[in-house]
Design a protein around this motif. Structure first.
Motif, PDB file in Angstrom:
ATOM      1  N   ARG A 108       0.537   0.243  -4.013  1.00 35.19           N
ATOM      2  CA  ARG A 108       0.429  -0.709  -5.136  1.00 35.19           C
ATOM      3  C   ARG A 108      -0.032  -2.103  -4.722  1.00 35.19           C
ATOM      4  O   ARG A 108      -0.093  -3.010  -5.553  1.00 35.19           O
ATOM      5  CB  ARG A 108       1.794  -0.862  -5.828  1.00 35.19           C
ATOM      6  CG  ARG A 108       2.448   0.419  -6.240  1.00 35.19           C
ATOM      7  CD  ARG A 108       2.030   0.821  -7.661  1.00 35.19           C
ATOM      8  NE  ARG A 108       2.383   2.197  -7.927  1.00 35.19           N
ATOM      9  CZ  ARG A 108       3.510   2.586  -8.511  1.00 35.19           C
ATOM     10  NH1 ARG A 108       4.394   1.700  -8.885  1.00 35.19           N
ATOM     11  NH2 ARG A 108       3.754   3.857  -8.732  1.00 35.19           N
ATOM     12  N   GLY A 109      -0.218  -2.327  -3.426  1.00 25.51           N
ATOM     13  CA  GLY A 109      -0.688  -3.641  -2.971  1.00 25.51           C
ATOM     14  C   GLY A 109       0.356  -4.747  -3.048  1.00 25.51           C
ATOM     15  O   GLY A 109       0.018  -5.931  -3.102  1.00 25.51           O
ATOM     16  N   ILE A 110       1.639  -4.388  -3.067  1.00 28.09           N
ATOM     17  CA  ILE A 110       2.703  -5.413  -3.128  1.00 28.09           C
ATOM     18  C   ILE A 110       3.076  -5.811  -1.695  1.00 28.09           C
ATOM     19  O   ILE A 110       3.390  -4.944  -0.873  1.00 28.09           O
ATOM     20  CB  ILE A 110       3.934  -4.846  -3.871  1.00 28.09           C
ATOM     21  CG1 ILE A 110       3.537  -4.537  -5.328  1.00 28.09           C
ATOM     22  CG2 ILE A 110       5.115  -5.803  -3.811  1.00 28.09           C
ATOM     23  CD1 ILE A 110       4.585  -3.793  -6.118  1.00 28.09           C
ATOM     24  N   ASP A 111       3.039  -7.122  -1.387  1.00 28.43           N
ATOM     25  CA  ASP A 111       3.308  -7.484   0.016  1.00 28.43           C
ATOM     26  C   ASP A 111       4.809  -7.394   0.334  1.00 28.43           C
ATOM     27  O   ASP A 111       5.647  -7.321  -0.566  1.00 28.43           O
ATOM     28  CB  ASP A 111       2.683  -8.835   0.377  1.00 28.43           C
ATOM     29  CG  ASP A 111       3.417 -10.015  -0.214  1.00 28.43           C
ATOM     30  OD1 ASP A 111       4.662 -10.025  -0.196  1.00 28.43           O
ATOM     31  OD2 ASP A 111       2.741 -10.930  -0.713  1.00 28.43           O
ATOM     32  N   ASN A 177      -6.930   5.258   1.707  1.00 25.10           N
ATOM     33  CA  ASN A 177      -6.688   4.425   2.901  1.00 25.10           C
ATOM     34  C   ASN A 177      -5.599   5.027   3.790  1.00 25.10           C
ATOM     35  O   ASN A 177      -4.703   5.735   3.319  1.00 25.10           O
ATOM     36  CB  ASN A 177      -6.407   2.962   2.505  1.00 25.10           C
ATOM     37  CG  ASN A 177      -5.046   2.785   1.871  1.00 25.10           C
ATOM     38  OD1 ASN A 177      -4.026   2.910   2.527  1.00 25.10           O
ATOM     39  ND2 ASN A 177      -5.023   2.509   0.563  1.00 25.10           N
ATOM     40  N   ILE A 178      -5.720   4.727   5.070  1.00 25.49           N
ATOM     41  CA  ILE A 178      -4.857   5.382   6.064  1.00 25.49           C
ATOM     42  C   ILE A 178      -3.378   4.999   5.870  1.00 25.49           C
ATOM     43  O   ILE A 178      -2.486   5.817   6.090  1.00 25.49           O
ATOM     44  CB  ILE A 178      -5.317   5.015   7.496  1.00 25.49           C
ATOM     45  CG1 ILE A 178      -6.792   5.371   7.700  1.00 25.49           C
ATOM     46  CG2 ILE A 178      -4.458   5.699   8.563  1.00 25.49           C
ATOM     47  CD1 ILE A 178      -7.111   6.839   7.722  1.00 25.49           C
ATOM     48  N   ALA A 179      -3.131   3.768   5.421  1.00 24.11           N
ATOM     49  CA  ALA A 179      -1.737   3.345   5.199  1.00 24.11           C
ATOM     50  C   ALA A 179      -1.095   4.244   4.134  1.00 24.11           C
ATOM     51  O   ALA A 179       0.065   4.661   4.267  1.00 24.11           O
ATOM     52  CB  ALA A 179      -1.701   1.884   4.754  1.00 24.11           C
ATOM     53  N   HIS A 180      -1.863   4.567   3.108  1.00 26.50           N
ATOM     54  CA  HIS A 180      -1.352   5.414   2.034  1.00 26.50           C
ATOM     55  C   HIS A 180      -1.063   6.829   2.556  1.00 26.50           C
ATOM     56  O   HIS A 180      -0.084   7.469   2.174  1.00 26.50           O
ATOM     57  CB  HIS A 180      -2.396   5.450   0.904  1.00 26.50           C
ATOM     58  CG  HIS A 180      -1.861   5.958  -0.399  1.00 26.50           C
ATOM     59  ND1 HIS A 180      -2.588   5.920  -1.551  1.00 26.50           N
ATOM     60  CD2 HIS A 180      -0.676   6.520  -0.723  1.00 26.50           C
ATOM     61  CE1 HIS A 180      -1.864   6.440  -2.523  1.00 26.50           C
ATOM     62  NE2 HIS A 180      -0.704   6.814  -2.047  1.00 26.50           N
ATOM     63  N   ILE A 181      -1.939   7.298   3.428  1.00 29.43           N
ATOM     64  CA  ILE A 181      -1.760   8.643   3.988  1.00 29.43           C
ATOM     65  C   ILE A 181      -0.517   8.690   4.885  1.00 29.43           C
ATOM     66  O   ILE A 181       0.217   9.676   4.904  1.00 29.43           O
ATOM     67  CB  ILE A 181      -3.020   9.063   4.782  1.00 29.43           C
ATOM     68  CG1 ILE A 181      -4.197   9.219   3.806  1.00 29.43           C
ATOM     69  CG2 ILE A 181      -2.798  10.359   5.574  1.00 29.43           C
ATOM     70  CD1 ILE A 181      -5.556   9.328   4.458  1.00 29.43           C
TER      71      ILE A 181
END
Ligand code: SF4
Length: 364
Positions: A108-111, A177-181
């Motif tokens: 979700r792009g939340i930091d 994106n790899i972070a999501h994976i």
């Protein structure tokens, strides 16, 4: 006669058949003082829950893991998980609550700072106000991004998972994106980490989830078996609960405010929302008197079933009054909305009290 707890069970039965989830009611007789959500069939399925019953009965160690993704507001459907957690806490469970800040960042792009703020102000505060004992020494609430044990374990487990498997389960594509994976592997590690030696494992572990989470549970169970010889994991158990219906009849969702009663709503707003909810009433009063209402199709009845009425006898009476047409929706709604208002009045006082404690848990 129709069973008052049976509303909308049909689809769930199909789920049980297709995915090999076992019906929960078969175990009910073995559980001492089962939770209301278990008794009423809202927790409808399980995998290997017998291990947890045994641990409860023998008073031996077991863990419960359930994550929270800090991305928005909690609604009343989320209360179900906390209700189950407080029950497990009373049964002596070690409770792990990962805050999925890595997932909310990747999906979700939340930091991380924002995720931490939401977790404290919204989630942890509500969990305490709903009855979770924050001072219980077996309670572990942590941020995924700060838990090195979980991070290291995820990396080790990732060694035996390949891209085709992740694509098949989560629908990832070449542009994901790899972070999501990677985020699901962190969750697998969240579930399995109470079982590693450093954390006092192995021990039976249960994950209470909605049925949409089952692919993730299956992946975790598979990975646990792949690493059985290295970590001696006991394949994690799971339970499955029904979703709560949204106020307009579809799924309740935080991203669709008209469908949800939020835990941060004022008592008056919660009351008003329930009064406007979809019911299982008939077109006209005359018809309803003659044919009765359909509690299985009624959001108001579902609120009574899941949250507002503790007494099974009282609930059964409303169910039968509705079915036989001796109570009309106007009266029933007004009474239920009043209960909702009172619940929220009480809950908001508890929320105020819980705030400082919630902050201290993550040392903001
Ligand atoms: Fe729902 Fe009550 Fe109407 Fe029955 S009488 S359909 S339970 S609101």
């Amino acid at each position: 006669m129709i069973d008052p707890w049976s509303s909308a069970i049909v689809n769930y039965e199909k789920l049980i058949e297709e995915f090999g989830i076992k019906p929960f009611h078969d175990l009910l007789g073995d559980i001492e003082n089962p939770h209301i959500l278990m008794r009423r069939g809202i927790v409808f399925g399980h995998r290997d829950f017998g291990r947890i019953i045994k641990a409860i009965r023998e008073k031996s160690e077991f863990a419960v893991v359930t994550g929270m993704m800090p991305s928005g507001k909690m609604h009343i459907g989320h209360k179900m998980i906390v209700d189950q957690l407080t029950w497990y806490q009373e049964k002596g469970a070690e409770i792990h609550i990962p805050i999925a800040d890595m997932e909310s960042y990747s999906a979700r792009g939340i930091d991380f700072n924002e995720a931490k703020r939401i977790a404290i102000e919204e989630y942890i505060t509500n969990y305490i106000a709903l009855g979770l004992d924050p001072d219980n020494e077996k309670l572990h609430i942590y941020l995924q991004s700060e838990n090195k044990i979980v991070g290291d374990l995820a990396y080790k487990l990732a060694k035996r998972v390949n891209m085709n498997e992740m694509k098949a389960i989560y629908g990832f594509s070449g542009s994901t994106n790899i972070a999501h994976i990677y985020a699901p592997l962190i969750q697998v590690a969240d579930i399995l980490h109470p079982q590693i030696k450093e954390c006092g494992g192995p021990k039976p572990t249960v994950v209470p989830v909605g049925p949409d989470q089952d692919p993730h549970i299956r992946l975790t169970r598979d990975i646990a078996e792949r690493f059985q010889s290295q970590f001696e994991f006991i394949t994690p158990s799971s339970t499955y609960h029904r979703f709560i219906t949204g106020l307009t009849g579809g799924k309740m969702s935080s991203s669709k405010p008209k469908t949800a009663i939020f835990l941060s709503d004022t008592p008056e707003v919660a009351e008003k929302k329930l009064k406007s909810a979809k019911t299982g009433g008939r077109e006209s009063l005359e018809e309803q008197k003659k044919m009765g209402g359909v509690p299985e199709d009624c959001v108001v009845y579902e609120m009574l079933l899941y949250h507002l009425i503790q007494s099974d006898d009282e609930l059964k009476e409303i169910y039968h009054q509705c079915q036989e047409g001796s109570i009309m929706c106007g009266e029933c709604k007004a009474r239920s909305a009043e209960m909702m208002k009172n619940f929220f009045k009480n809950f908001h006082k508890k929320r105020e009290k819980a705030k400082d404690k919630a902050e201290s848990i993550l040392d903001l």
